[in-house]
Design a protein around this motif. Structure first.
Motif, mmCIF file in Angstrom:
data_model
loop_
_atom_site.group_PDB
_atom_site.id
_atom_site.type_symbol
_atom_site.label_atom_id
_atom_site.label_comp_id
_atom_site.label_asym_id
_atom_site.label_seq_id
_atom_site.Cartn_x
_atom_site.Cartn_y
_atom_site.Cartn_z
ATOM 1 N N PRO A 49 0.821 -1.218 0.000
ATOM 2 C CA PRO A 49 0.000 0.000 0.000
ATOM 3 C C PRO A 49 0.856 1.269 0.000
ATOM 4 O O PRO A 49 1.766 1.421 0.813
ATOM 5 N N LEU A 50 0.550 2.177 -0.923
ATOM 6 C CA LEU A 50 1.205 3.480 -0.946
ATOM 7 C C LEU A 50 0.537 4.402 0.060
ATOM 8 O O LEU A 50 -0.688 4.516 0.088
ATOM 9 N N LEU A 51 1.338 5.066 0.873
ATOM 10 C CA LEU A 51 0.809 6.042 1.816
ATOM 11 C C LEU A 51 0.741 7.425 1.182
ATOM 12 O O LEU A 51 -0.140 8.206 1.504
ATOM 13 N N PHE A 52 1.689 7.717 0.307
ATOM 14 C CA PHE A 52 1.587 8.928 -0.501
ATOM 15 C C PHE A 52 2.562 8.811 -1.663
ATOM 16 O O PHE A 52 3.524 8.039 -1.628
ATOM 17 N N ALA A 53 2.280 9.557 -2.713
ATOM 18 C CA ALA A 53 3.191 9.696 -3.837
ATOM 19 C C ALA A 53 3.070 11.122 -4.343
ATOM 20 O O ALA A 53 1.967 11.610 -4.582
ATOM 21 N N THR A 54 4.210 11.790 -4.480
ATOM 22 C CA THR A 54 4.228 13.173 -4.950
ATOM 23 C C THR A 54 5.251 13.311 -6.065
ATOM 24 O O THR A 54 6.103 12.440 -6.273
ATOM 25 N N GLN A 139 -4.509 9.340 4.945
ATOM 26 C CA GLN A 139 -4.503 9.957 6.260
ATOM 27 C C GLN A 139 -3.095 9.951 6.862
ATOM 28 O O GLN A 139 -2.695 10.908 7.530
ATOM 29 N N ALA A 140 -2.333 8.904 6.599
ATOM 30 C CA ALA A 140 -0.961 8.851 7.118
ATOM 31 C C ALA A 140 -0.114 9.975 6.536
ATOM 32 O O ALA A 140 0.738 10.544 7.225
ATOM 33 N N HIS A 141 -0.352 10.300 5.264
ATOM 34 C CA HIS A 141 0.345 11.425 4.633
ATOM 35 C C HIS A 141 0.029 12.722 5.365
ATOM 36 O O HIS A 141 0.927 13.530 5.671
ATOM 37 N N ALA A 146 1.642 16.964 9.325
ATOM 38 C CA ALA A 146 1.367 17.678 10.569
ATOM 39 C C ALA A 146 2.531 17.578 11.545
ATOM 40 O O ALA A 146 2.780 18.508 12.322
ATOM 41 N N LEU A 147 3.261 16.454 11.510
ATOM 42 C CA LEU A 147 4.359 16.247 12.444
ATOM 43 C C LEU A 147 5.702 16.748 11.903
ATOM 44 O O LEU A 147 6.668 16.885 12.660
ATOM 45 N N LEU A 272 3.046 7.089 15.292
ATOM 46 C CA LEU A 272 2.402 7.058 13.980
ATOM 47 C C LEU A 272 2.827 5.819 13.199
ATOM 48 O O LEU A 272 1.985 5.147 12.577
ATOM 49 N N VAL A 273 4.118 5.503 13.231
ATOM 50 C CA VAL A 273 4.602 4.322 12.497
ATOM 51 C C VAL A 273 3.959 3.057 13.052
ATOM 52 O O VAL A 273 3.467 2.211 12.285
#
Length: 280
Positions: A49-54, A139-141, A146-147, A272-273
């Motif tokens: 699963p990808l958590l984000f891709a930019t 949501q993890a992204h 935020a952190l 978070l991890v």
């Protein structure tokens, strides 16, 4: 690039691209010089699963060429079994493909490795995290974003000084415009970060916010014609003087910064991890 609640794209360094209307994102995507084809099928081929891709690289920095490839960067989530067994986990994945004639590459790290890199004064991964050119988000992204202020320190200045020095040596060797622009971009990003506490990688924006050589817009325009074009029309002594001056400005900004000496978000990122992994 498809644009919906979880697959979004944007072409601006301003605002909150995650929450913008799709039509607005599409217009900004075009202005960034990115392809508008749907990348969802290609991303769906990822095994974890990808958590984000930019989008990173020249498109993020604001000086893509007509023949620039598209650099996608992000984080994924390995299954628990791959982390607790005897085999060494493959924490970094890399893949390249052709997308309607445009070369694409995706490099992603497992969430734990990505966060560890965040904690090591790595401005490069922070730029990827903060990129407004978002292809996939979760949501993890959002929680990582935020952190992220909690990992910024004055020591990030060393990252940008080192990166600029490496790119300057490459420019001296090749004479190409690309490493020259990378040199200036790194120095201005570092100065801006030390002064404002904000990760800003977009060179046209930085030029408006940090005192910089007046010829940079012309160099950006010239770079648009060819990815590996030569830098012409400027005396090497002037370029060296301007780069040296910006190194001094960055050193001074480091001495004056209000950023702390050590990160403060270790425990929050640890939580978070763990939470994200357990929720898989």
């Amino acid at each position: 690039m498809r644009m919906d609640d979880e697959h979004v794209a944007d072409g601006t360094p301003f605002g909150d691209p995650i929450d913008e209307p799709p039509a607005t994102r599409a217009r900004r995507l075009l202005r960034a010089g990115l392809p508008t084809t749907d990348l969802a099928p290609a991303l769906a081929e990822e095994t974890d699963p990808l958590l984000f891709a930019t989008v990173s690289g020249a498109h993020l920095y604001g000086f893509p060429s007509t023949d620039s490839d598209v650099d996608l960067r992000g984080a994924h989530l390995l299954p628990v079994a791959e982390l607790i067994g005897l085999h060494e986990p493959d924490e970094t994945r890399s893949r390249m493909w052709d997308n309607d004639g445009v070369e694409m590459d995706l490099v992603s790290h497992d969430l734990r490795k990505f966060v560890r890199m965040m904690m090591r004064r790595n401005g490069y991964v922070l730029e990827q995290l903060h990129s407004p050119l978002i292809v996939h988000s979760t949501q993890a992204h959002r929680e990582l974003l935020a952190l992220a202020p909690g990992v910024l320190t004055g020591h990030h200045a060393h990252h940008y000084r080192g990166f600029a020095a490496t790119q300057w040596r490459l420019f001296e060797k090749t004479g190409e415009l690309k490493p020259l622009l990378y040199t200036f971009r790194a120095l201005l990003t570092g100065i801006h970060l030390m002064r404002s506490g904000e990760v800003q990688a977009h060179l046209p924006t930085l030029i408006a916010e940090v005192s910089a050589p007046g010829y940079l817009p012309e160099l950006i325009e010239a770079k648009a014609e060819a990815e590996h074009g030569a830098a012409t029309g400027l005396a090497p002594t002037r370029l060296q003087s301007d780069v040296d001056a910006l190194h001094e400005v960055l050193a001074d900004a480091r001495d004056r910064t209000r950023l702390p000496d050590s990160p403060a978000a270790y425990e929050a990122l640890h939580d978070l991890v763990v939470r994200t992994r357990l929720q898989r």
